[in-house]
Every structure is written in structure tokens, then in C-alpha cells.
Design an enzyme around this catalytic site. Sequence first.
Site, short mmCIF file in Angstrom:
data_model
loop_
_atom_site.label_atom_id
_atom_site.label_comp_id
_atom_site.label_asym_id
_atom_site.label_seq_id
_atom_site.Cartn_x
_atom_site.Cartn_y
_atom_site.Cartn_z
N GLU A 95 0.81 -1.22 0.00
CA GLU A 95 0.00 0.00 0.00
C GLU A 95 0.85 1.27 0.00
O GLU A 95 0.50 2.26 0.63
CB GLU A 95 -1.00 0.01 1.17
CG GLU A 95 -2.16 -0.94 0.96
CD GLU A 95 -3.40 -0.57 1.75
OE1 GLU A 95 -3.52 0.58 2.22
OE2 GLU A 95 -4.26 -1.45 1.91
N HIS A 112 -2.04 -0.88 10.10
CA HIS A 112 -1.57 -2.25 10.33
C HIS A 112 -0.35 -2.20 11.24
O HIS A 112 0.34 -1.18 11.30
CB HIS A 112 -1.17 -2.93 9.02
CG HIS A 112 -2.33 -3.27 8.14
ND1 HIS A 112 -2.59 -4.57 7.71
CD2 HIS A 112 -3.29 -2.50 7.58
CE1 HIS A 112 -3.66 -4.56 6.94
NE2 HIS A 112 -4.10 -3.33 6.84
#
Length: 423
Positions: A49, A272
Site C-alpha cells: 500500500e 496495520h
Amino acid sequence: MKPNFSLRLRVFNLNCWGIPYLSKQRADRIKRLGDFLNRESFDLALLEEVWSEQDFQFLRQKLLPAYPAAHYFRSGIIGSGLCVFSKHPIQEFTQHVFTLNGYPYMIHHGDWFCGKAVGLLVLRLGGLVLNAYVTHLHAEYNRQKDIYLAHRVAQAWELAQFIHHTSKKADVVLLCGDLNLHPKDLGCRLLKEWTGLQDAYLETRDFKGPEEGCTMVPQNCYVNRQELEQFPLGIRIDYVLYKAVSGLYISCKTLRTTTGHEPHSGSPLSDHEALMATLYVRHSPPQHNPSPTHGPAERSPLISVLREAWTELDQGMAQGRWWATIAGYVIVLGLLLLALLCALAAGGEIREVAVLLWTPSVGLVLGAGAFYLFHVQEAKGLCRARAELQHVLGRAREAQDLGPESQPAGLLGQQEGDKAEEQ
């Protein structure tokens, strides 16, 4: 190779949540990530990402002294978001873009525009060939009604096949990434059973991080807590997986994760948690006759998960064909409507109304046509994956019936060699 050969490999993995204009404090987090990686000096840093190539170039310059080798994997419209930074020279690199990746008309999800993929780096470390893979699978937006389940299973199978076919000359295989799969999910079990990859969290005896190894935790201020309502401890969807070939064994000495904040600044690096693994590769003594435990009893988990995956892909294929059929009917109705409007306009009856309805009718036909073509492609992609699974399932059943002597090489992708704890 010397019998006392030993190699230590420090690995970092993080889904960076770097969506331009949408991710909170993206620039600051990318800067702090660069500072953190420079301080720690890992052998490999594998990231997901990183949607902005400018962010990659920023990290590239910032990390150049400590990580002289780097690569950004480009695909799709937005990009795969995958990149890697290495302390060691990269010998080769390539990537595989997944055939299926969600639906283009689900614009608010956006996965289709990203071109989700798996990237491969080939490194030579101390005479060993290391295949390092980084990947990011389709997101799960609704666990109760998961319309992307078949796509994610197909992606897991493509990932497993890509690793299976590209790692034949490797001594060590490493896979890191955001799989968007819980440990017991079908796609995760399929990947592990077919490739023989081991899970660092399950293998290490020295783990420090959130309970159950979760990589999305409610303590993280960037996490949408509504997504974790069913999971009060969080979820584990990011992984470090590995295996070694015959004559070598690999073990995970330590596995660390962040716990809702970055150790030095206190603020999270992403929504995350980061994974930090220390792996050891050692030379192991030659193997003798295979143990009976490698016989038919160990093939049953593979056969079971292959059957389950085949059923899921079959259902997804039927659903894709159903949508294509519906779109086909809409196309036919739209063409009939256009013919009627042409007749009305030519006859002079309600000419103005016919002209007004012409444009939306053309739009309907074109939209239905695009919908039809996409779902035909979806059904064919799922059919291809199902055919591959069916073939492997047949070979696995054949091997189980005939006994371990007739087992096809690499059928289970199991690691040969002893599992040993690093002393």
C-alpha cells in the site's frame, strides 16, 4: 557448502496504508517509517500500500545508504502498492498480476483499479539463492456476505502456483504481505498446504506483540473499530511465511510486531502493525529414508483444502455466468428498445420523445455490454483456476491411492529437512 554454514536474515513487513489524499498523516508516517528502517537496518523491508510513487521515491532517497537496492512494482491503474528495499543486491525481479481482482463498478472499494499482484526478488546471500515474494490480496469488506471470496481464493491459488513454479531453483523461499486472510481462512490454508510454507508466528518460540499475533488491533488510533466489532483482540491478516529446501533448514528465532504505536515516536506507522522477523538458515545433515509420517496421512489435509477451494471456485464461476446471462438479456432488451425508437422517429410519431430516449438507451446497451464482457472474463478466470485445482486434486488422490513411492515430486511442496530451534 560447509556443515556449520549459518545465515541470519532480518525481515520487515508493513502495510503502509498510503492512500493519497485519504490516509491520515500519510506524509508524516512515511517519513517516520524511513527513520525507523534506517535505525533498524533490516536485510529486507517489504512494503504494501505504497500507492504513491512519490512516497516510494522519497523512501528510496532516504534509505539509499542503508538499503542500496530497491524496486517498485507497477501495475493496474493506481498501482500494486508493492515495493521492497534490500541491503543486498537484487539479482532478478519480476511480478505476476492476479487475473481476478474484484469488480470495476465497485468504485468505492477500488481494488480492481489497483492491479493487485505478487512481486518476486531473487537475491544471493552467502552462496544461497533467496526468492523473496511480496503480495497484497483483495480486501474483505464484509465477512458475513463476502462477495469477493471466490476472487480471493483464486488469488491465493495463483499466488501458490506462482511460488511453486518460480522457486524450483531457490534455496530459501520467503513470502511477506497482507493476505487479507485470517489464519484459518480457506485461501490461507490452500496457500500453505500447496507451497509447504511455514508461518513465522506459529513456528517461533520468541514472539512479542499483540495477543494471537494480530496485525490490526483496536489500540491503533487509525483502525476503524467498527470493522473489529466481532474481533475484540484484533485480526491477523499480515504474514511472514518461509521454507527451505533439502539440505537446509530455516527457523524463526524471533518475531516482533508493533503494538498500536511505533516504538520510538509512539505514533502508529500505519493502521496495520509491522512484522519484524529474525530468521536463521542452516545446513542440515543429509536425510535418510522418508519417515512414514510423510505418507498418505499427510496428504489428506491437502486433498481436503483442494476440494473446498474447488467448490468455492465452482460457485463463483456459476455466479459469474449468471450475471453474464442477466447482462445478455439486458443487451437484447436494449437493442429492441433502440429498434423501436428508430421506428418511432422514422415514422414521425412522438419523434421528440424517441430522440430523448435514444441516448439513455445507447448508454444502457453499452453499460450492459461492458458488464457482460467483465463477467464472462470473470467466469473464464475462475474456470481456469478450477481446472488447475481439479488436476492437482486428481494427482493428489492418485498419489494417496498408490502410496508415497508414487507421489509426484513437489506435490505437497513440503519442506524436506528437520525443523530445529535456533540455539
